[in-house]
Write a protein that holds these residues in place. Structure first.
Motif: not given
Length: 89
Positions: A1-13, A17-28, A42-44
């Motif tokens: 599982m790849k990693k991601g970050i939500r910078l603010n609880p209000k964010d909708n994006v 923080i790791q490249d993710a291929a289509a179909g991979e899960e990203v854990d926030f 990253l860092p899209h």
């Protein structure tokens, strides 16, 4: 599982923080796991919620632009599907 970050609880994006291929899960790290619909370098951004065309794209708890098309959860969010809020003024 790849990693991601939500910078603010209000964010909708979130930011991968790791490249993710289509179909991979990203854990926030807050129980939110999103399946990437596209390959995202990253860092899209990836949509954490469905964002309708015309809705604001929110990052850092601030409006950074608006969706130019409907953006489903897991879709890569960048200049191909959103535009700068600064251009609206």
């Amino acid at each position: 599982m790849k990693k991601g970050i939500r910078l603010n609880p209000k964010d909708n994006v979130g930011v991968v923080i790791q490249d993710a291929a289509a179909g991979e899960e990203v854990d926030f790290d807050n129980g939110l796991i999103v399946t990437a619909l596209d390959t995202i370098s990253l860092p899209h951004k990836l949509a954490l919620k469905n964002i309708k065309a015309g809705d604001y794209v929110i990052k850092y708890g601030e409006i950074m632009g608006y969706a130019t098309v409907d953006i489903p959860v897991g879709r890569h969010v960048h200049d191909h599907n959103c535009d700068s809020e600064r251009l609206m003024k």
